[in-house]
Design an enzyme around this catalytic site. Structure first.
Site, PDB file in Angstrom:
ATOM      1  N   LYS A 119       1.486  -9.616  -0.788  1.00  0.00           N
ATOM      2  CA  LYS A 119       1.244  -8.761  -1.951  1.00  0.00           C
ATOM      3  C   LYS A 119       2.112  -7.522  -1.796  1.00  0.00           C
ATOM      4  O   LYS A 119       2.098  -6.878  -0.748  1.00  0.00           O
ATOM      5  CB  LYS A 119      -0.234  -8.373  -2.032  1.00  0.00           C
ATOM      6  N   ASN A 159       0.292  -8.427 -11.362  1.00  0.00           N
ATOM      7  CA  ASN A 159      -0.797  -7.455 -11.174  1.00  0.00           C
ATOM      8  C   ASN A 159      -0.370  -6.085 -11.713  1.00  0.00           C
ATOM      9  O   ASN A 159       0.771  -5.685 -11.569  1.00  0.00           O
ATOM     10  CB  ASN A 159      -1.125  -7.378  -9.672  1.00  0.00           C
ATOM     11  N   GLY A 160      -1.323  -5.419 -12.332  1.00  0.00           N
ATOM     12  CA  GLY A 160      -1.095  -4.045 -12.766  1.00  0.00           C
ATOM     13  C   GLY A 160      -1.543  -3.793 -14.181  1.00  0.00           C
ATOM     14  O   GLY A 160      -0.977  -4.331 -15.129  1.00  0.00           O
ATOM     15  N   CYS A 178       0.842  -1.206   0.000  1.00  0.00           N
ATOM     16  CA  CYS A 178       0.000   0.000   0.000  1.00  0.00           C
ATOM     17  C   CYS A 178       0.876   1.256   0.000  1.00  0.00           C
ATOM     18  O   CYS A 178       1.721   1.438   0.877  1.00  0.00           O
ATOM     19  CB  CYS A 178      -0.931   0.009   1.213  1.00  0.00           C
TER      20      CYS A 178
END
Ligand SMILES: Cc1cc2nc3c(=O)[nH]c(=O)nc-3n(C[C@H](O)[C@H](O)[C@H](O)COP(=O)(O)O)c2cc1C
Length: 329
Positions: A141, A204-205, A102
């Protein structure tokens, strides 16, 4: 075959990304019905969990239909993270995911989330303790690194594997990129080229079409793909990706009728789960995409995004049906 803890996947698993205020139980269930293989909770603060904050505890609840399901935790300290992991374990998720990605200042600034990418020895030490403190498989993650000059993800992935992590998802951006620029998948591909890596690597992305999913799968050889923003108001992205990857078939976009039907159900489920006030606020994130193909929709969209009255929203849905679907038939 892809294995994460006790879960086995014949085909490339497609994950719904954890998204605060978006990937709640209602949306997760809808994504599941439309093809998502794995869903993960919104992130839950370890500190809030151990202080029994009710709102955070609610984030851990899920329905059996959502399985395989992961609970995501964030924090910056081993003691609270381990205790929170033990609390999360009581809910019996299929895995517990640690958020080391994050970028938001109020979290990363305190050394949680991507903030921990500036202290890799501590990141590894906390992860190791959390893995040891629960029987449930633990995943991580994260992002590729802190900034352009600090992208340790290839070595970090191997170190996370060595402390017992069952899978790792990587968002191909650094912390300093926040959500800007393009996700860089080359480093994700490099992790897969490391012959010592055995655990699944989930990329991811910026995956926003089935074609893009196929491209990253083939080019970077990832074991799984995680989709976030492109699913908001568009849970059909999962069926489209599954169809292309598994059957080599391009699915037609859903009709307006189908979009409205799913949106209505999503609305009902969300209001039932969160109550009228908070449910209406949550649903506002989804309308733009649910109805993105409708012409002359601006006025209705503004009303959907500003009214705080459930009855008015239901009558707006009826007017969409009258105006766009009856016409379509
Ligand atoms: C509104 C929003 C909320 C998010 N909340 C979380 C979160 O709670 N935990 C997390 O690990 N990532 C969170 N993310 C990041 C996403 O999981 C994902 O890594 C990121 O959006 C990149 O994937 P995408 O390009 O498919 O959206 C969030 C992203 C968005 C847009």
């Amino acid at each position: 075959m892809v294995q994460i803890g006790n879960l086995h996947f014949e085909n490339t698993p497609i994950f719904l990304a954890p998204m605060e205020d978006v990937s709640d139980t209602s949306f997760r269930m809808i994504c599941k019905e439309l093809g998502a293989d794995v869903v993960i909770s919104e992130f839950a603060s370890a500190d809030a969990l151990i202080r029994n904050i009710r709102q955070t505890e609610q984030k851990l609840s899920f329905c059996q239909r959502e399985r395989p399901f992961g609970i995501q935790l964030f924090g910056n300290e081993a003691g609270s993270m381990c205790e929170a992991a033990r609390i999360a374990q009581e809910y019996n998720p299929d895995f517990i995911d640690i958020n080391w990605g994050c970028p938001v200042k109020k979290i990363a600034g305190k050394g949680a989330g991507a903030g921990m990418l500036q202290n890799l020895p501590l990141l590894i030490a906390i992860t190791k303790e959390v893995v040891r403190s629960v029987k449930t498989p633990v995943t991580v993650k994260t992002r590729t690194g802190w900034d352009e000059t600090n992208k340790p993800i290839v070595e970090l992935a191997e170190q996370l594997q060595d402390v017992g992590v069952s899978a790792i998802s990587i968002h191909g951006r650094t912390r300093s990129m926040m959500y800007k620029g393009e996700a860089d998948w080359t480093l994700i591909g490099k992790i897969k080229e490391n012959p010592r890596m055995r655990i699944p690597v989930i990329g991811n992305g910026d995956v926003d079409t089935a074609q893009k999913a196929l491209q990253v799968k083939e080019r970077y050889r990832v074991d799984g793909i995680m989709i976030g923003r492109a699913s908001v108001g568009n849970p059909w992205i999962f069926s489209a990706v599954k169809s292309l990857l598994e059957k080599n078939m391009i699915l037609a976009s859903p009709s307006i009728e189908e979009r409205l039907a799913v949106c209505k159900r999503h609305f009902d489920m969300t209001l039932q789960d969160k109550g009228e006030h908070y449910g209406i606020l949550t649903m506002r994130k989804h309308y733009k995409n649910y109805f993105r193909e409708l012409e002359n929709f601006k006025q209705t969209r503004i009303k959907l995004l500003t009214t705080s009255c459930a009855e008015e929203i239901v009558s707006l849905f009826q007017s969409i049906e009258k105006q766009y679907i009856k016409q379509e038939r």
